[in-house]
Design an enzyme around this catalytic site. Sequence first.
Site, PDB file in Angstrom:
ATOM      1  N   GLY A  98      21.905   0.663 -62.451  1.00  0.00           N
ATOM      2  CA  GLY A  98      20.672   1.003 -61.744  1.00  0.00           C
ATOM      3  C   GLY A  98      20.870   0.918 -60.240  1.00  0.00           C
ATOM      4  O   GLY A  98      21.991   1.041 -59.741  1.00  0.00           O
ATOM      5  N   SER A  99      19.787   0.664 -59.545  1.00  0.00           N
ATOM      6  CA  SER A  99      19.817   0.712 -58.074  1.00  0.00           C
ATOM      7  C   SER A  99      20.368  -0.593 -57.487  1.00  0.00           C
ATOM      8  O   SER A  99      20.253  -1.655 -58.106  1.00  0.00           O
ATOM      9  CB  SER A  99      18.397   0.940 -57.561  1.00  0.00           C
ATOM     10  OG  SER A  99      17.581  -0.131 -57.981  1.00  0.00           O
ATOM     11  N   PRO A 100      20.927  -0.516 -56.282  1.00  0.00           N
ATOM     12  CA  PRO A 100      21.397  -1.740 -55.628  1.00  0.00           C
ATOM     13  C   PRO A 100      20.265  -2.765 -55.441  1.00  0.00           C
ATOM     14  O   PRO A 100      20.495  -3.964 -55.545  1.00  0.00           O
ATOM     15  CB  PRO A 100      21.910  -1.242 -54.271  1.00  0.00           C
ATOM     16  CG  PRO A 100      22.261   0.200 -54.507  1.00  0.00           C
ATOM     17  CD  PRO A 100      21.282   0.693 -55.523  1.00  0.00           C
ATOM     18  N   ARG A 101      19.031  -2.288 -55.202  1.00  0.00           N
ATOM     19  CA  ARG A 101      17.907  -3.218 -55.010  1.00  0.00           C
ATOM     20  C   ARG A 101      17.689  -4.058 -56.278  1.00  0.00           C
ATOM     21  O   ARG A 101      17.634  -5.288 -56.214  1.00  0.00           O
ATOM     22  CB  ARG A 101      16.618  -2.426 -54.688  1.00  0.00           C
ATOM     23  CG  ARG A 101      15.399  -3.309 -54.465  1.00  0.00           C
ATOM     24  CD  ARG A 101      14.133  -2.454 -54.282  1.00  0.00           C
ATOM     25  NE  ARG A 101      13.702  -1.786 -55.501  1.00  0.00           N
ATOM     26  CZ  ARG A 101      13.006  -2.372 -56.470  1.00  0.00           C
ATOM     27  NH1 ARG A 101      12.658  -3.640 -56.368  1.00  0.00           N
ATOM     28  NH2 ARG A 101      12.667  -1.693 -57.552  1.00  0.00           N
ATOM     29  N   VAL A 102      17.610  -3.409 -57.429  1.00  0.00           N
ATOM     30  CA  VAL A 102      17.383  -4.160 -58.670  1.00  0.00           C
ATOM     31  C   VAL A 102      18.660  -4.917 -59.066  1.00  0.00           C
ATOM     32  O   VAL A 102      18.582  -6.002 -59.642  1.00  0.00           O
ATOM     33  CB  VAL A 102      16.869  -3.224 -59.793  1.00  0.00           C
ATOM     34  CG1 VAL A 102      16.645  -4.006 -61.075  1.00  0.00           C
ATOM     35  CG2 VAL A 102      15.579  -2.530 -59.370  1.00  0.00           C
ATOM     36  N   GLY A 103      19.811  -4.370 -58.695  1.00  0.00           N
ATOM     37  CA  GLY A 103      21.073  -5.079 -58.955  1.00  0.00           C
ATOM     38  C   GLY A 103      21.049  -6.484 -58.352  1.00  0.00           C
ATOM     39  O   GLY A 103      21.511  -7.447 -58.974  1.00  0.00           O
ATOM     40  N   GLU A 125      26.599  -1.686 -62.157  1.00  0.00           N
ATOM     41  CA  GLU A 125      26.947  -0.275 -61.934  1.00  0.00           C
ATOM     42  C   GLU A 125      25.834   0.310 -61.080  1.00  0.00           C
ATOM     43  O   GLU A 125      24.773   0.670 -61.584  1.00  0.00           O
ATOM     44  CB  GLU A 125      27.055   0.450 -63.281  1.00  0.00           C
ATOM     45  CG  GLU A 125      28.192  -0.027 -64.170  1.00  0.00           C
ATOM     46  CD  GLU A 125      29.558   0.487 -63.719  1.00  0.00           C
ATOM     47  OE1 GLU A 125      29.600   1.495 -62.983  1.00  0.00           O
ATOM     48  OE2 GLU A 125      30.572  -0.120 -64.101  1.00  0.00           O
ATOM     49  N   CYS A 167      24.389   9.395 -60.149  1.00  0.00           N
ATOM     50  CA  CYS A 167      24.863   8.335 -59.249  1.00  0.00           C
ATOM     51  C   CYS A 167      26.158   8.711 -58.534  1.00  0.00           C
ATOM     52  O   CYS A 167      26.415   8.224 -57.444  1.00  0.00           O
ATOM     53  CB  CYS A 167      25.064   7.047 -60.033  1.00  0.00           C
ATOM     54  SG  CYS A 167      26.200   7.238 -61.404  1.00  0.00           S
TER      55      CYS A 167
HETATM   56  P1  NAD Z   1      16.371   0.977 -61.244  1.00  0.00           P
HETATM   57  O1  NAD Z   1      17.241  -0.038 -60.612  1.00  0.00           O
HETATM   58  O2  NAD Z   1      15.014   1.192 -60.671  1.00  0.00           O
HETATM   59  O3  NAD Z   1      16.128   0.613 -62.792  1.00  0.00           O
HETATM   60  C1  NAD Z   1      17.196   0.327 -63.680  1.00  0.00           C
HETATM   61  C2  NAD Z   1      16.689  -0.590 -64.784  1.00  0.00           C
HETATM   62  O4  NAD Z   1      16.208  -1.800 -64.207  1.00  0.00           O
HETATM   63  C3  NAD Z   1      15.546  -0.022 -65.613  1.00  0.00           C
HETATM   64  O5  NAD Z   1      15.770  -0.322 -66.968  1.00  0.00           O
HETATM   65  C4  NAD Z   1      14.327  -0.744 -65.085  1.00  0.00           C
HETATM   66  O6  NAD Z   1      13.348  -0.973 -66.072  1.00  0.00           O
HETATM   67  C5  NAD Z   1      14.892  -2.074 -64.623  1.00  0.00           C
HETATM   68  N1  NAD Z   1      14.139  -2.620 -63.485  1.00  0.00           N
HETATM   69  C6  NAD Z   1      13.478  -1.924 -62.518  1.00  0.00           C
HETATM   70  N2  NAD Z   1      12.932  -2.770 -61.632  1.00  0.00           N
HETATM   71  C7  NAD Z   1      13.228  -4.023 -62.040  1.00  0.00           C
HETATM   72  C8  NAD Z   1      12.924  -5.328 -61.545  1.00  0.00           C
HETATM   73  N3  NAD Z   1      12.185  -5.489 -60.450  1.00  0.00           N
HETATM   74  N4  NAD Z   1      13.399  -6.383 -62.228  1.00  0.00           N
HETATM   75  C9  NAD Z   1      14.157  -6.222 -63.316  1.00  0.00           C
HETATM   76  N5  NAD Z   1      14.461  -5.020 -63.840  1.00  0.00           N
HETATM   77  C10 NAD Z   1      14.009  -3.924 -63.216  1.00  0.00           C
HETATM   78  O7  NAD Z   1      17.216   2.318 -61.282  1.00  0.00           O
HETATM   79  P2  NAD Z   1      16.749   3.744 -61.796  1.00  0.00           P
HETATM   80  O8  NAD Z   1      15.736   4.310 -60.856  1.00  0.00           O
HETATM   81  O9  NAD Z   1      16.425   3.702 -63.243  1.00  0.00           O
HETATM   82  O10 NAD Z   1      18.127   4.561 -61.657  1.00  0.00           O
HETATM   83  C11 NAD Z   1      18.545   5.100 -60.447  1.00  0.00           C
HETATM   84  C12 NAD Z   1      19.591   4.238 -59.776  1.00  0.00           C
HETATM   85  O11 NAD Z   1      20.607   3.894 -60.676  1.00  0.00           O
HETATM   86  C13 NAD Z   1      20.286   4.960 -58.628  1.00  0.00           C
HETATM   87  O12 NAD Z   1      20.492   4.064 -57.569  1.00  0.00           O
HETATM   88  C14 NAD Z   1      21.615   5.375 -59.236  1.00  0.00           C
HETATM   89  O13 NAD Z   1      22.638   5.587 -58.315  1.00  0.00           O
HETATM   90  C15 NAD Z   1      21.889   4.219 -60.126  1.00  0.00           C
HETATM   91  N6  NAD Z   1      22.800   4.614 -61.194  1.00  0.00           N
HETATM   92  C16 NAD Z   1      24.056   4.110 -61.205  1.00  0.00           C
HETATM   93  C17 NAD Z   1      24.944   4.503 -62.196  1.00  0.00           C
HETATM   94  C18 NAD Z   1      26.332   3.980 -62.260  1.00  0.00           C
HETATM   95  O14 NAD Z   1      26.965   4.196 -63.283  1.00  0.00           O
HETATM   96  N7  NAD Z   1      26.855   3.305 -61.252  1.00  0.00           N
HETATM   97  C19 NAD Z   1      24.524   5.408 -63.167  1.00  0.00           C
HETATM   98  C20 NAD Z   1      23.235   5.894 -63.126  1.00  0.00           C
HETATM   99  C21 NAD Z   1      22.372   5.489 -62.136  1.00  0.00           C
END
Ligand code: NAD
Length: 469
Positions: free
Chosen positions: A204-209, A226, A260
């Site tokens: 997911g996103s760096p912020r949630v990471g 990731e 991504c």
């Molecule tokens: P996101 O970080 O918003 O959400 C990812 C997951 O985290 C979801 O299941 C969501 O329910 C959960 N989540 C959201 N907010 C949360 C919080 N506050 N606390 C705990 N969990 C939370 O990401 P997204 O919008 O679903 O996806 C887009 C991002 O993911 C982009 O930054 C993209 O580059 C990245 N991405 C990376 C890869 C990779 O393989 N490196 C692949 C696909 C997407």
Amino acid sequence: FYLSNSSWLRHSGLAGMDSVGDTLQRLRETFSAGRTRPAEFRATQLEGLGRFLRDNKQLLQEALARDLRKPDFESEVSEFSMAQHEIHLALRNLRAWMKDEKVPRSLGTQLDRAFIRKEPFGLVLIIVPWNYPLNLTLVPLVGALAAGNCVVLKPSEISKNMEQVLAEVLPRYLDQSCFAMVLGGPEETGQLLEHRFDYIFFTGSPRVGRIVMTAAAKHLTPVTLELGGKNPCYVDDNCDPETVANRVAFFRYFNTGQTCVAPDYVLCSPEMQERLLPALQSTIARFFGEDPRSSPNLGRIINDKHFQRLQGLLGCGRVAIGGQSDQSDRYIAPTVLVDVQETEPVMQEEIFGPILPIVNVRSLDEAIDFINRREKPLALYAFSKSSEVVKQVLARTSSGGFCGNDGFMHVSLASLPFGGVGASGMGRYHGKFSFDTFSHHRGCLLRSQGMEKIYSIRYPPYTPRNLRM
Ligand code: NAD
């Protein structure tokens, strides 16, 4: 939604938390009993995943179309075939991957057995984003199950149709004692993360990471992150503009730019930009027709929030190609922006949509400086007919992955590790790297009780003889 299946839950409030706790406890008991360790058990789960894909192909394809209007071809190459390939690879190599790995021994351990044992971590949490909701669910799941773990899966709540199909259908293909699904958004995921896991795999996103890693730190849980970011694409003057336009446009606009590893922006000289723009114009017309809105080959933006964010980015720099949008359909035309300033939002945030800014640099050195001033990206692309130039970009930068003279083809190779570095993440997976990621590498030495006379030279009282050991 029906919620009768106890292996997955949409939980809310305290009662929900209790049932999540019960579910996790049940999975822990399965793991402690050793049920997931035998190769046969693991293989059965992997075969289940294969059947899940085959039996439900149409349902899954429809879900991808409803969530993202993903063209069938894109679903096929980036969702189904990658997942199928990973399943196939894991099944074919499972026993070899599980084998203890012998290591060289020292003089003092010549009589012993020294090896690395790949053992499962235990209870693994996999959190998934919405952009490749099937691939990014199944590919990590293959690694986690092949490595003998129990798994809690948290699909994305944003790709709603895929979430529903996964929740209703996937548990039927897996052993209920080793797999559970928890549904929900940020709040529920936050609650889930308060529980202890033995490994967390987050995409997911760096912020949630950062949120995930902070929660994991409380329990000292290891993580793979990731993440995303802005992937530079350097285009040298020594290029064929038509070829570059085809390749950059294909990978930028694939999945409507919601990838991504998509090339996020182009770095090139003003002269190259002059040659590239007409080439991009004709490529886009060839790919999507004169009215891309009616093209079956272009998907849609996932939701209104992302649409509005992207519409805002269309105001950066100057629109050279495209620029049209329609909220009612969440349509954004394949767009190229020029005269973009580094300080504008389109150059500050990950674009994640069908918009390609071109930023001018005067030399290779300036491009490399530009790349190195920013966070390390997940992917980096360099186009040049000179292999020397491509090699220089590779040698003088850092990124999760790299591809010379194409888009994200490197991700399709399961023999290459896939993952980020720095702000684009940590850890790696795909193929055997997935198995290794989800396994603890336990360093083991087995010695007999014999030869005590020889070994006793190490014991106190220490004499010069000990130093000669
Ligand atoms: P996101 O970080 O918003 O959400 C990812 C997951 O985290 C979801 O299941 C969501 O329910 C959960 N989540 C959201 N907010 C949360 C919080 N506050 N606390 C705990 N969990 C939370 O990401 P997204 O919008 O679903 O996806 C887009 C991002 O993911 C982009 O930054 C993209 O580059 C990245 N991405 C990376 C890869 C990779 O393989 N490196 C692949 C696909 C997407």
